[in-house]
Design an enzyme around this catalytic site. Structure first.
Site, PDB file in Angstrom:
ATOM      1  CB  THR A 143      65.887  20.897 -43.636  1.00 38.11           C
ATOM      2  OG1 THR A 143      66.205  21.751 -42.559  1.00 38.11           O
ATOM      3  CG2 THR A 143      65.041  21.654 -44.640  1.00 38.11           C
ATOM      4  NE  ARG A 183      69.546  30.186 -38.838  1.00 38.46           N
ATOM      5  CZ  ARG A 183      69.274  29.184 -39.667  1.00 38.46           C
ATOM      6  NH1 ARG A 183      68.143  28.528 -39.568  1.00 38.46           N
ATOM      7  NH2 ARG A 183      70.124  28.838 -40.599  1.00 38.46           N
ATOM      8  CG  ASP A 235      68.028  27.864 -46.692  1.00 35.84           C
ATOM      9  OD1 ASP A 235      68.144  27.501 -45.498  1.00 35.84           O
ATOM     10  OD2 ASP A 235      68.051  27.067 -47.649  1.00 35.84           O
TER      11      ASP A 235
HETATM   12  N1  ASP Z   1      68.565  25.184 -44.363  1.00 31.32           N
HETATM   13  C1  ASP Z   1      68.057  24.999 -43.030  1.00 31.32           C
HETATM   14  C2  ASP Z   1      68.254  26.246 -42.217  1.00 31.32           C
HETATM   15  O1  ASP Z   1      69.288  26.866 -42.331  1.00 31.32           O
HETATM   16  C3  ASP Z   1      68.726  23.887 -42.310  1.00 31.32           C
HETATM   17  C4  ASP Z   1      68.723  22.581 -43.006  1.00 31.32           C
HETATM   18  O2  ASP Z   1      68.704  22.479 -44.217  1.00 31.32           O
HETATM   19  O3  ASP Z   1      68.744  21.594 -42.285  1.00 31.32           O
HETATM   20  O4  ASP Z   1      67.398  26.580 -41.429  1.00 31.32           O
END
Ligand code: ASP
Length: 309
Positions: free
Chosen positions: A176, A204, A207
Site C-alpha cells: 500500500t 471488503r 483503513d
Molecule cells: N491497510 C491496507 C488495507 O488493509 C493494506 C496495506 O496497508 O497494505 O487495505
C-alpha cells in the site's frame, strides 16, 4: 523559516531481507526516491502539501512494485478493487473512494471527490459513475495484471483467507502506498492508496480510504498515512489517534506515533506502520513489522530511503 518536508511509504509487512535480491531492493529504492523527490520539488517551489502528496502517490501508483494502482492485488473474484483517500489540514477537507476498478490513479479520483463533489466518500458503482462523469479513462484489466500478484492470489484463492500482500515471504512485492507533507505555509496533507488485501471479498474495505483510520491531516497537529492490516487500523482509529495524542496530551509527532504503533495498536495485535509529519515539518515513520518501504526529505537537510529497521 518554516521547515517543509515530505515522507512516503510503500507498505509495511514481513519484508524478509534474505528473500530480497539486491537488484529488486535497488528497484524499490529507486521508485521511492523518484516518488519522494517529485513531491519534495513541489514543496521546494512553494507548492502545496496537497499537490505534493498527490504527485508522490501517483508516482507510486504507476509503479508495478507497490500494491496500489498498477500493482493492485487480486480480489477473490480475480479483479482489482482499489481504495484511496486524500486530506488537507488547513480546512480539514477530504476526499475518498473505495471499491473502484479500472482507474489508473485512484488518489486523483479521491481528490476530485474532495474538490468537485459535495461529498467526502464515494464507493463502488457510484464512484465509477462519478469518475466517468469527469471523463476518466477506464483501463482494461490487462493494465493491472501482474504475474507476481497473480501467483500470490493463486496460492490462497480457494481458501477463506485473505492476506496482507506485504507479508508474503516468497516474493518481493509489497505495498500500500502513502505520502504526508508539510509545505512552506505550514499546511499539512496526507494521501493513501491501496489495492487492499489479496483474495478479499464481500466488498471488503480497509483503513486506507477511511478518514481518521488510515489517513488524516490537521494543521493543529499532523498528517498521517497508515499501512498494515486494515481491520486493526480501523478499530484503532489510528491516524486520528496520533492526532488526538498530540492535541490533547501535547505529545510530539514522534512520541504520539510511537505510542500508537508500538503500544496501542499492538494491544489489539495490529501489525503495520505509519508515516506522519507535523505542521513544523517534523517527521516520524514507526512500524512494528520487520520492514516498511519508506523515504523522507526535509528542507532542514535530513533525508532517508529505507526498507528494514
Ligand atoms: N491497510 C491496507 C488495507 O488493509 C493494506 C496495506 O496497508 O497494505 O487495505
Amino acid at each position: 523559516m518554516q521547515t517543509f518536508s515530505i515522507a512516503i511509504h510503500g507498505g509495511a509487512g514481513t519484508l524478509v531481507k534474505g528473500l530480497m535480491t539486491q537488484e529488486l531492493e535497488a528497484q524499490y529504492k529507486e521508485a521511492l526516491k523518484i516518488a519522494r523527490d517529485l513531491g519534495y520539488d513541489i514543496l521546494k517551489q512553494g507548492g502545496s502539501a496537497l499537490d505534493a502528496v498527490e504527485v508522490s502517490v501517483k508516482s507510486l501508483e504507476d509503479s508495478p512494485l507497490f500494491n496500489a494502482g498498477k500493482g493492485a492485488v487480486f480480489t477473490a473474484e480475480g479483479t482489482h478493487e482499489m481504495d484511496a483517500a486524500i486530506m488537507e489540514g488547513k480546512h480539514l477537507e477530504a476526499g475518498a473512494v473505495s471499491l473502484i476498478t479500472g482507474i489508473k490513479n485512484p488518489v486523483t479520483l479521491a481528490r476530485d471527490v474532495m474538490e468537485k463533489s459535495y461529498h467526502v466518500f464515494l464507493a463502488g458503482e457510484g464512484a465509477m459513475q462519478f469518475a466517468k462523469g469527469l471523463d476518466y479513462k477506464v483501463e482494461n484489466p490487462d493494465y493491472f495484471y501482474d504475474d507476481v500478484r497473480y501467483q500470490q492470489w493463486q496460492g490462497i484463492k480457494d481458501s477463506d483467507t485473505f492476506q496482507l500482500d506485504h507479508s508474503v515471504k516468497k516474493d518481493g512485492k509489497f505495498g500500500t502506498v502513502g505520502a504526508v507533507a508539510c509545505d512552506q505555509h505550514g499546511t499539512v496533507a496526507a494521501a493513501t492508496s491501496t489495492g487492499g488485501m489479496t483474495n478479499k471479498k464481500w466488498g471488503r474495505v480497509g483503513d486506507s480510504p477511511m478518514i481518521g483510520a488510515g489517513n488524516y491531516a490537521n494543521n493543529k497537529t499532523c498528517a498521517v498515512s497508515c499501512t498494515g492490516s486494515g481491520e486493526f487500523f480501523i478499530r484503532g482509529v489510528v491516524a486520528y489517534d496520533v492526532s488526538c495524542l498530540m492535541e490533547h496530551k501535547d505529545m510530539s509527532v514522534e512520541d504520539a506515533s510511537n505510542e500508537v504503533i508500538h503500544k496501542r495498536i499492538l494491544e489489539i495485535n495490529g501489525d503495520g506502520g505509519l508515516i506522519a509529519v507535523d505542521a513544523q515539518g517534523n517527521i516520524a515513520m514507526p512500524f512494528n513489522t520487520e520492514g516498511m518501504y519508506r523515504a523522507s526529505k526535509s528542507s532542514n537537510g535530513d533525508e532517508e530511503i529505507s526498507i528494514y529497521k
